[in-house]
Design a protein around this motif. Structure first.
Motif, PDB file in Angstrom:
ATOM      1  N   GLU A 228     -39.915 -30.532 -10.776  1.00 38.86           N
ATOM      2  CA  GLU A 228     -40.975 -31.083 -11.620  1.00 38.86           C
ATOM      3  C   GLU A 228     -42.317 -30.528 -11.173  1.00 38.86           C
ATOM      4  OE1 GLU A 228     -42.701 -35.362 -13.275  1.00 38.86           O
ATOM      5  OE2 GLU A 228     -41.124 -35.315 -11.741  1.00 38.86           O
ATOM      6  N   PHE A 229     -43.096 -30.063 -12.135  1.00 37.50           N
ATOM      7  CA  PHE A 229     -44.445 -29.605 -11.873  1.00 37.50           C
ATOM      8  C   PHE A 229     -45.376 -30.811 -11.973  1.00 37.50           C
ATOM      9  CE2 PHE A 229     -42.186 -25.888 -13.264  1.00 37.50           C
ATOM     10  CZ  PHE A 229     -42.677 -24.876 -12.458  1.00 37.50           C
ATOM     11  N   GLU A 230     -46.172 -31.016 -10.931  1.00 35.06           N
ATOM     12  CA  GLU A 230     -47.037 -32.189 -10.891  1.00 35.06           C
ATOM     13  C   GLU A 230     -48.494 -31.776 -10.716  1.00 35.06           C
ATOM     14  OE1 GLU A 230     -45.720 -34.747  -7.813  1.00 35.06           O
ATOM     15  OE2 GLU A 230     -43.871 -35.329  -8.840  1.00 35.06           O
ATOM     16  N   ARG A 231     -49.366 -32.622 -11.250  1.00 34.75           N
ATOM     17  CA  ARG A 231     -50.799 -32.392 -11.064  1.00 34.75           C
ATOM     18  C   ARG A 231     -51.156 -32.713  -9.624  1.00 34.75           C
ATOM     19  NH1 ARG A 231     -54.770 -35.357 -15.058  1.00 34.75           N
ATOM     20  NH2 ARG A 231     -53.552 -37.121 -14.333  1.00 34.75           N
ATOM     21  N   ARG A 257     -47.004 -28.589  -1.973  1.00 33.68           N
ATOM     22  CA  ARG A 257     -48.331 -28.920  -2.483  1.00 33.68           C
ATOM     23  C   ARG A 257     -49.277 -27.716  -2.397  1.00 33.68           C
ATOM     24  NH1 ARG A 257     -51.223 -32.426  -0.074  1.00 33.68           N
ATOM     25  NH2 ARG A 257     -51.859 -33.665  -1.874  1.00 33.68           N
ATOM     26  N   ASN A 258     -50.408 -27.846  -3.094  1.00 34.66           N
ATOM     27  CA  ASN A 258     -51.510 -26.881  -3.020  1.00 34.66           C
ATOM     28  C   ASN A 258     -51.117 -25.483  -3.483  1.00 34.66           C
ATOM     29  OD1 ASN A 258     -52.984 -28.989  -1.791  1.00 34.66           O
ATOM     30  ND2 ASN A 258     -52.253 -28.375   0.222  1.00 34.66           N
ATOM     31  N   ILE A 259     -50.320 -25.386  -4.535  1.00 34.39           N
ATOM     32  CA  ILE A 259     -50.004 -24.085  -5.112  1.00 34.39           C
ATOM     33  C   ILE A 259     -51.091 -23.727  -6.115  1.00 34.39           C
ATOM     34  CG2 ILE A 259     -48.273 -22.729  -6.366  1.00 34.39           C
ATOM     35  CD1 ILE A 259     -46.170 -24.726  -5.456  1.00 34.39           C
ATOM     36  N   GLN A 260     -51.597 -22.509  -6.050  1.00 34.77           N
ATOM     37  CA  GLN A 260     -52.673 -22.113  -6.958  1.00 34.77           C
ATOM     38  C   GLN A 260     -52.206 -22.168  -8.405  1.00 34.77           C
ATOM     39  OE1 GLN A 260     -54.814 -18.527  -5.973  1.00 34.77           O
ATOM     40  NE2 GLN A 260     -54.202 -18.729  -3.828  1.00 34.77           N
ATOM     41  N   ARG A 261     -53.102 -22.597  -9.256  1.00 31.51           N
ATOM     42  CA  ARG A 261     -52.723 -22.813 -10.656  1.00 31.51           C
ATOM     43  C   ARG A 261     -52.330 -21.511 -11.353  1.00 31.51           C
ATOM     44  NH1 ARG A 261     -58.281 -23.789 -14.092  1.00 31.51           N
ATOM     45  NH2 ARG A 261     -59.296 -21.816 -13.546  1.00 31.51           N
ATOM     46  N   ASN A 262     -52.867 -20.344 -10.891  1.00 31.94           N
ATOM     47  CA  ASN A 262     -52.506 -19.092 -11.565  1.00 31.94           C
ATOM     48  C   ASN A 262     -51.075 -18.644 -11.260  1.00 31.94           C
ATOM     49  OD1 ASN A 262     -52.802 -18.217  -8.931  1.00 31.94           O
ATOM     50  ND2 ASN A 262     -54.661 -17.046  -9.320  1.00 31.94           N
ATOM     51  N   GLU A 263     -50.369 -19.374 -10.387  1.00 34.81           N
ATOM     52  CA  GLU A 263     -48.961 -19.074 -10.110  1.00 34.81           C
ATOM     53  C   GLU A 263     -48.031 -19.875 -11.013  1.00 34.81           C
ATOM     54  OE1 GLU A 263     -48.275 -16.716  -8.341  1.00 34.81           O
ATOM     55  OE2 GLU A 263     -49.741 -16.475  -6.730  1.00 34.81           O
ATOM     56  N   TYR A 264     -48.609 -20.747 -11.854  1.00 39.79           N
ATOM     57  CA  TYR A 264     -47.790 -21.685 -12.625  1.00 39.79           C
ATOM     58  C   TYR A 264     -46.797 -20.978 -13.547  1.00 39.79           C
ATOM     59  CZ  TYR A 264     -46.629 -25.019 -16.316  1.00 39.79           C
ATOM     60  OH  TYR A 264     -45.961 -25.777 -17.225  1.00 39.79           O
ATOM     61  N   HIS A 265     -47.296 -20.037 -14.358  1.00 37.33           N
ATOM     62  CA  HIS A 265     -46.412 -19.402 -15.336  1.00 37.33           C
ATOM     63  C   HIS A 265     -45.325 -18.571 -14.669  1.00 37.33           C
ATOM     64  CE1 HIS A 265     -48.343 -20.770 -18.938  1.00 37.33           C
ATOM     65  NE2 HIS A 265     -49.534 -20.365 -18.522  1.00 37.33           N
ATOM     66  N   PHE A 268     -42.833 -21.099 -13.371  1.00 40.34           N
ATOM     67  CA  PHE A 268     -42.154 -21.772 -14.481  1.00 40.34           C
ATOM     68  C   PHE A 268     -41.123 -20.846 -15.130  1.00 40.34           C
ATOM     69  CE2 PHE A 268     -41.466 -23.760 -18.542  1.00 40.34           C
ATOM     70  CZ  PHE A 268     -41.645 -25.112 -18.319  1.00 40.34           C
ATOM     71  N   ASP A 269     -41.525 -19.598 -15.367  1.00 47.51           N
ATOM     72  CA  ASP A 269     -40.603 -18.634 -15.975  1.00 47.51           C
ATOM     73  C   ASP A 269     -39.415 -18.345 -15.072  1.00 47.51           C
ATOM     74  OD1 ASP A 269     -42.276 -18.539 -18.123  1.00 47.51           O
ATOM     75  OD2 ASP A 269     -43.226 -16.640 -17.566  1.00 47.51           O
ATOM     76  N   PHE A 270     -39.667 -18.240 -13.765  1.00 50.42           N
ATOM     77  CA  PHE A 270     -38.578 -17.961 -12.826  1.00 50.42           C
ATOM     78  C   PHE A 270     -37.572 -19.107 -12.796  1.00 50.42           C
ATOM     79  CE2 PHE A 270     -36.712 -18.396  -8.594  1.00 50.42           C
ATOM     80  CZ  PHE A 270     -36.155 -17.139  -8.405  1.00 50.42           C
ATOM     81  N   ALA A 291     -37.817 -22.610 -22.378  1.00 51.77           N
ATOM     82  CA  ALA A 291     -37.875 -21.148 -22.395  1.00 51.77           C
ATOM     83  C   ALA A 291     -38.126 -20.646 -23.807  1.00 51.77           C
ATOM     84  CB  ALA A 291     -36.579 -20.566 -21.853  1.00 51.77           C
ATOM     85  N   ALA A 292     -37.534 -21.297 -24.799  1.00 54.21           N
ATOM     86  CA  ALA A 292     -37.740 -20.872 -26.183  1.00 54.21           C
ATOM     87  C   ALA A 292     -39.197 -21.056 -26.590  1.00 54.21           C
ATOM     88  CB  ALA A 292     -36.829 -21.663 -27.117  1.00 54.21           C
ATOM     89  N   VAL A 293     -39.803 -22.139 -26.123  1.00 60.03           N
ATOM     90  CA  VAL A 293     -41.213 -22.359 -26.445  1.00 60.03           C
ATOM     91  C   VAL A 293     -42.088 -21.289 -25.818  1.00 60.03           C
ATOM     92  CG1 VAL A 293     -43.152 -23.927 -26.074  1.00 60.03           C
ATOM     93  CG2 VAL A 293     -40.933 -24.828 -26.756  1.00 60.03           C
TER      94      VAL A 293
END
Length: 488
Positions: A228-231, A257-265, A268-270, A291-293
């Motif tokens: 789960e990705f959390e704020r 914790r503390n993962i940079q937001r630019n690593e999100y995609h 998520f894709d991986f 994944a379809a979205v």
């Protein structure tokens, strides 16, 4: 758990009559020879095949001489001495650190070694990435041509972590795991994160996740129930970071914790591509739909995590994108930028991958008095233009880095280690002062990397066409590698 006997001591009193020695052979030597002749305990005295001196081991922490024998691995330090049978070696991991002078080699054990009451299922060794060694193996030609045929060579020359891994694999028969297809925004194999208040890096591997260096945590994909990705919950920094929760089928949880937001995609894709279950919008949902979205057009795509965050923040948000999340921001490089992602001061790295939408503030409007009420003219056209924000093409070439950026990536961790508790702004100041004091000769390796990266950027830009620009107004992209002139 099975323990291995490492050492046993005996005392031979002067009054003994059974083991009488002389000047050449004291009683203790006679007693030892007697034991060796009766018991199979001579294997520990065998000569090592190869020895690596002064290796930094992060767990169990210390500097050791690492001896590779025919049947076991030995870590010999000033205070500790570990002997590990190759039958305990489950797997080897060779994990480079992106843009860093060190490479991890992890030896995973079952059963683990023990120091006091502490168990060590992973031995984490750290090698200098660019250090070259030449090793001659102390092993007979008969063994090389029979037992170790096609497994070992008489000698090796190369980078120390590669040589160590190849020899240990040949002796132990353990398989080696290297980084897979995942790449971070910094073109590395891992993302910066923290676990249990310890800073480190998280490697998304083809069949597992591995957090290093401390505590070394290996999570197999098959053990995962969902992720789960959390704020991120640390006040204003939630705009720049997010957390990744991994829940195991045993109900145990690991929160990175503390993962940079630019690593999100990228993450998520991986994770989606691996078929792992992701918690979205409060429900257990298989990742095929997500994944379809993500495969749709960027303008129409709905990010489920972002949608959930918006719902949590409140439903009165404007459709206008928040100023902090404009996708086409591509800030120029600065003396404090090292692209290493240590954004503890809340600075934006300039990359895409927005995680958390900031709710629009509701301003309380004062009701003017009747005498002061005047109709306000609203320029509808300018208001519309103000809301239109250009989005960055995800396929656009990545901007080139400066020589100072490359230097900062290498030196940042060293400054942190030599100055525990130093503030982020002070790190940047120290880096700038250190760079200015360097000679041109010392700067040359970093400048060479910057010039090569600038050429790479120019080559990519020359063949790049912005799909958002019409043919009538399309112009070549301006090539700018950042603040090279000031810190070249």
């Amino acid at each position: 758990m099975k323990d291995s006997l490492m050492e046993i001591s005996f005392h031979i009193p002067n009054s003994n009559t059974q083991f009488v020695g002389d000047e050449n052979r004291p009683p203790a030597q006679i007693f030892r020879d007697k034991i060796v002749s009766m018991a199979d305990v001579g294997a520990g005295a065998e000569e090592s095949v190869v020895t690596f001196e002064g290796i930094q081991v992060l767990t169990p922490r210390g500097r050791y001489s690492v001896e590779l024998h025919l049947s076991f691995l030995r870590l010999q330090g000033q205070a500790n001495d570990f002997k590990i049978q190759y039958s305990s070696v489950v797997r080897l991991f060779l994990l480079p650190k992106s843009n860093q002078p060190h490479t991890f080699v992890v030896v995973t054990l079952d059963p683990p070694i023990r120091k006091g009451q502490t168990l060590y299922p992973h031995i984490v060794l750290q090698f200098e990435t660019d250090y070259v060694v030449e090793s001659q193996l102390s092993i007979s030609d008969d063994l090389l041509s029979t037992k170790y045929k096609d497994k070992l060579e008489p000698s090796y020359k190369g980078l120390i972590h590669d040589v160590f891994t190849m020899i240990l694999r040949g002796l132990s028969g353990a398989k080696v795991t290297r980084p897979g297809k995942f790449r971070s925004c910094q073109d590395g194999y891992a993302v910066k994160s923290s676990l249990k208040a310890e800073d480190g890096v998280l490697y998304p591997l083809e069949k597992s996740f591995f957090f290093l260096p401390k505590p070394p945590t290996l999570i197999l994909h098959e053990e995962i129930d969902y992720v789960e990705f959390e704020r991120h919950g640390a006040g204003g920094s939630s705009m720049h970071y997010f957390d990744l929760l991994i829940r195991l089928k045993t109900e145990q949880e690991h929160l990175f914790r503390n993962i940079q937001r630019n690593e999100y995609h990228n993450l998520f894709d991986f994770i989606s591509g691996k078929g792992l279950k992701i918690m979205n919008l409060g429900d257990d949902q298989m990742t095929k739909g997500v994944a379809a979205v993500l495969q749709g057009d960027d303008d129409d795509a709905v990010d489920p995590h972002l949608e959930r965050i918006r719902n949590e923040a409140g439903g009165d948000e404007s459709d206008e994108e928040d100023e902090d999340f404009v996708a086409d921001r591509d800030d120029e490089g600065s003396p404090t930028d090292d692209s290493g992602g240590d954004d503890s001061d809340g600075s934006d790295s300039g990359n895409e991958g927005e995680i958390v939408a900031k709710p629009q503030r509701k301003e309380l409007k004062k009701e003017p008095s009747a005498s002061k009420k005047k109709p306000r003219e609203v320029d509808v056209e300018s208001s519309k233009n103000k809301k239109q924000k250009k989005k960055k093409d995800p396929n656009a070439p990545k901007r080139a880095m400066t020589g100072f950026m490359y230097f900062s990536q290498v030196e940042r961790e060293n400054i942190k280690k030599s100055n525990p508790g130093i503030a982020f702004t002070d790190i940047s100041k120290v880096l700038g002062e250190k760079w200015n004091k360097m000679t041109e000769e010392e700067k040359e390796p970093y400048k060479a990397k910057a010039h090569a990266d600038k050429k790479r950027y120019a080559d990519e830009v020359s063949g790049y066409k912005n799909p958002q620009s019409s043919s009538k107004w399309s112009q070549p992209m301006e090539i700018n590698s950042g603040s090279d002139a000031e810190y070249d």
